[in-house]
Motif scaffolding. Structure first.
Motif, PDB file in Angstrom:
ATOM      1  N   UNK A 127      21.914  11.668   6.577  1.00  0.00           N
ATOM      2  CA  UNK A 127      21.844  11.044   5.500  1.00  0.00           C
ATOM      3  C   UNK A 127      21.265   9.682   5.937  1.00  0.00           C
ATOM      4  N   UNK A 128      22.230   9.129   6.803  1.00  0.00           N
ATOM      5  CA  UNK A 128      22.136   7.803   7.171  1.00  0.00           C
ATOM      6  C   UNK A 128      20.672   7.461   7.807  1.00  0.00           C
ATOM      7  N   UNK A 129      20.335   8.261   8.787  1.00  0.00           N
ATOM      8  CA  UNK A 129      19.258   8.055   9.594  1.00  0.00           C
ATOM      9  C   UNK A 129      17.691   8.252   8.537  1.00  0.00           C
ATOM     10  N   UNK A 130      17.905   9.478   7.878  1.00  0.00           N
ATOM     11  CA  UNK A 130      16.629   9.623   7.152  1.00  0.00           C
ATOM     12  C   UNK A 130      16.540   8.683   5.890  1.00  0.00           C
ATOM     13  N   UNK A 131      17.594   8.334   5.302  1.00  0.00           N
ATOM     14  CA  UNK A 131      17.637   7.194   4.357  1.00  0.00           C
ATOM     15  C   UNK A 131      17.151   5.857   4.713  1.00  0.00           C
ATOM     16  N   UNK A 132      17.321   5.520   6.047  1.00  0.00           N
ATOM     17  CA  UNK A 132      16.649   4.127   6.685  1.00  0.00           C
ATOM     18  C   UNK A 132      15.260   4.334   6.935  1.00  0.00           C
ATOM     19  N   UNK A 133      14.817   5.762   7.489  1.00  0.00           N
ATOM     20  CA  UNK A 133      13.580   6.009   7.983  1.00  0.00           C
ATOM     21  C   UNK A 133      12.777   6.060   6.628  1.00  0.00           C
ATOM     22  N   UNK A 134      13.097   6.634   5.510  1.00  0.00           N
ATOM     23  CA  UNK A 134      12.432   6.657   4.438  1.00  0.00           C
ATOM     24  C   UNK A 134      12.400   5.544   3.691  1.00  0.00           C
ATOM     25  N   UNK A 135      13.314   4.740   3.810  1.00  0.00           N
ATOM     26  CA  UNK A 135      13.186   3.294   3.307  1.00  0.00           C
ATOM     27  C   UNK A 135      12.164   2.352   3.885  1.00  0.00           C
ATOM     28  N   UNK A 136      12.245   2.578   5.240  1.00  0.00           N
ATOM     29  CA  UNK A 136      11.077   1.786   6.151  1.00  0.00           C
ATOM     30  C   UNK A 136       9.797   2.052   5.710  1.00  0.00           C
ATOM     31  N   UNK A 137       9.578   3.665   5.716  1.00  0.00           N
ATOM     32  CA  UNK A 137       8.181   4.234   5.363  1.00  0.00           C
ATOM     33  C   UNK A 137       7.560   3.372   3.919  1.00  0.00           C
ATOM     34  N   UNK A 138       8.698   3.719   3.062  1.00  0.00           N
ATOM     35  CA  UNK A 138       8.426   3.571   1.506  1.00  0.00           C
ATOM     36  C   UNK A 138       8.264   2.050   1.302  1.00  0.00           C
ATOM     37  N   UNK A 139       8.960   1.153   1.692  1.00  0.00           N
ATOM     38  CA  UNK A 139       9.003  -0.303   1.598  1.00  0.00           C
ATOM     39  C   UNK A 139       7.965  -1.119   2.477  1.00  0.00           C
ATOM     40  N   UNK A 140       7.724  -0.607   3.660  1.00  0.00           N
ATOM     41  CA  UNK A 140       6.985  -1.038   4.580  1.00  0.00           C
ATOM     42  C   UNK A 140       5.523  -0.811   4.620  1.00  0.00           C
ATOM     43  N   UNK A 141       5.405   0.754   4.152  1.00  0.00           N
ATOM     44  CA  UNK A 141       4.036   1.127   4.085  1.00  0.00           C
ATOM     45  C   UNK A 141       3.520   1.623   2.663  1.00  0.00           C
ATOM     46  N   UNK A 142       4.236   2.763   2.408  1.00  0.00           N
ATOM     47  CA  UNK A 142       3.576   3.648   1.085  1.00  0.00           C
ATOM     48  C   UNK A 142       3.659   2.762  -0.162  1.00  0.00           C
ATOM     49  N   UNK A 143       4.610   2.161  -0.431  1.00  0.00           N
ATOM     50  CA  UNK A 143       4.659   1.550  -1.905  1.00  0.00           C
ATOM     51  C   UNK A 143       3.510   0.296  -1.599  1.00  0.00           C
ATOM     52  N   UNK A 144       3.493  -0.339  -0.507  1.00  0.00           N
ATOM     53  CA  UNK A 144       2.502  -1.352  -0.688  1.00  0.00           C
ATOM     54  C   UNK A 144       1.039  -0.941  -0.821  1.00  0.00           C
ATOM     55  N   UNK A 145       0.836   0.337  -0.134  1.00  0.00           N
ATOM     56  CA  UNK A 145      -0.718   1.031  -0.143  1.00  0.00           C
ATOM     57  C   UNK A 145      -0.979   1.420  -1.644  1.00  0.00           C
ATOM     58  N   UNK A 146       0.356   1.846  -2.259  1.00  0.00           N
ATOM     59  CA  UNK A 146       0.034   2.495  -3.734  1.00  0.00           C
ATOM     60  C   UNK A 146      -0.145   1.386  -4.600  1.00  0.00           C
ATOM     61  N   UNK A 147       0.532   0.115  -4.487  1.00  0.00           N
ATOM     62  CA  UNK A 147       0.306  -1.018  -5.399  1.00  0.00           C
ATOM     63  C   UNK A 147      -1.190  -1.477  -5.124  1.00  0.00           C
ATOM     64  N   UNK A 148      -1.692  -1.722  -4.016  1.00  0.00           N
ATOM     65  CA  UNK A 148      -3.053  -1.775  -3.595  1.00  0.00           C
ATOM     66  C   UNK A 148      -3.947  -1.070  -4.492  1.00  0.00           C
ATOM     67  N   UNK A 149      -3.671   0.211  -4.309  1.00  0.00           N
ATOM     68  CA  UNK A 149      -4.499   1.328  -5.067  1.00  0.00           C
ATOM     69  C   UNK A 149      -4.377   1.089  -6.462  1.00  0.00           C
ATOM     70  N   UNK A 150      -3.114   1.016  -6.922  1.00  0.00           N
ATOM     71  CA  UNK A 150      -2.932   1.114  -8.543  1.00  0.00           C
ATOM     72  C   UNK A 150      -3.736  -0.539  -9.322  1.00  0.00           C
ATOM     73  N   UNK A 151      -3.964  -1.332  -8.171  1.00  0.00           N
ATOM     74  CA  UNK A 151      -4.434  -2.739  -8.723  1.00  0.00           C
ATOM     75  C   UNK A 151      -5.962  -2.241  -9.401  1.00  0.00           C
ATOM     76  N   UNK A 152      -6.643  -1.172  -9.011  1.00  0.00           N
ATOM     77  CA  UNK A 152      -7.839  -0.630  -9.535  1.00  0.00           C
ATOM     78  C   UNK A 152      -7.476  -0.309 -11.051  1.00  0.00           C
ATOM     79  N   UNK A 153      -6.524   0.154 -11.371  1.00  0.00           N
ATOM     80  CA  UNK A 153      -6.330   0.149 -12.655  1.00  0.00           C
ATOM     81  C   UNK A 153      -6.406  -0.941 -13.603  1.00  0.00           C
ATOM     82  N   UNK A 154      -5.756  -2.065 -13.250  1.00  0.00           N
ATOM     83  CA  UNK A 154      -5.794  -3.399 -13.871  1.00  0.00           C
ATOM     84  C   UNK A 154      -7.359  -3.842 -13.658  1.00  0.00           C
ATOM     85  N   UNK A 155      -8.011  -3.408 -12.800  1.00  0.00           N
ATOM     86  CA  UNK A 155      -9.397  -3.921 -12.613  1.00  0.00           C
ATOM     87  C   UNK A 155     -10.215  -2.956 -13.574  1.00  0.00           C
ATOM     88  N   UNK A 156      -9.682  -2.000 -14.264  1.00  0.00           N
ATOM     89  CA  UNK A 156     -10.483  -0.903 -14.890  1.00  0.00           C
ATOM     90  C   UNK A 156     -11.334   0.181 -14.230  1.00  0.00           C
TER      91      UNK A 156
END
Length: 178
Positions: free
Chosen positions: A142-171
């Motif tokens: 639980x501890x190890x994979x929660x930390x690994x998941x948090x690092x991947x999500x916060x450091x890589x995945x969510x920023x990538x998704x936010x950059x992609x979702x900016x295309x919605x705002x741009x139409x």
């Protein structure tokens, strides 16, 4: 009930669930690509295909190795996460898949759980990654994979998704891969 008894059933449930969901995700991905979807963040995608099966295997192994009883509150949290998971999938409909795909002409999904959280699927997965192992006494997993998941999500995945979702705002398109 002994945690070691639940560990095998939990692995079987998670395996069947994830395989069925992958079928839905692949079908939705094919639809999105037929619509001309652009993919973002593909370089980090394989990391999740290592993280999730490894989490399932380590939950099983550590759960089987322990001699304790099932942690009922953690099991209830895991079970509570399941309807939330399917609420997200249902809300996203055809846009739900495991990749970050932006469909031309689409719009960002803002209904259902997206009214309350910007990335509800990631919150559900974080809950699952902690609760399932804790249910069978696999606190190290639980501890190890929660930390690994948090690092991947916060450091890589969510920023990538936010950059992609900016295309919605741009139409330029919509859809969300959560």
């Amino acid at each position: 009930m002994k945690a070691r008894s639940l560990a095998g059933g939990l692995l079987a449930f998670l395996t069947a669930q994830r395989l069925l969901e992958l079928r839905v995700a692949r079908r939705n991905e094919a639809w999105a690509r037929e619509q001309g979807a652009a993919e973002y963040g593909q370089e980090h995608y394989p990391l999740f295909f290592v993280l999730h099966p490894a989490w399932m295997i380590f939950t099983f192994l550590e759960g089987r190795a322990g001699g304790g009883r099932v942690n009922v509150p953690a099991l209830l949290l895991f079970l509570l996460a399941q309807p939330l998971r399917y609420w997200v999938i249902r809300t996203l409909g055809r846009y739900w898949n495991t990749r970050i795909l932006i469909v031309p002409g689409g719009q960002r999904v803002t209904g259902g759980p997206f009214r309350y959280l910007r990335h509800p699927n990631y919150a559900v997965v974080a809950l699952e990654l902690a609760a399932a192992p804790l249910a069978v006494g696999a606190w190290r997993t639980a501890l190890a994979f929660t930390l690994l998941n948090a690092a991947l999500l916060l450091g890589i995945r969510i920023p990538a998704e936010e950059r992609a979702l900016a295309h919605y705002r741009a139409g330029q398109g919509a859809g969300q891969a959560e």
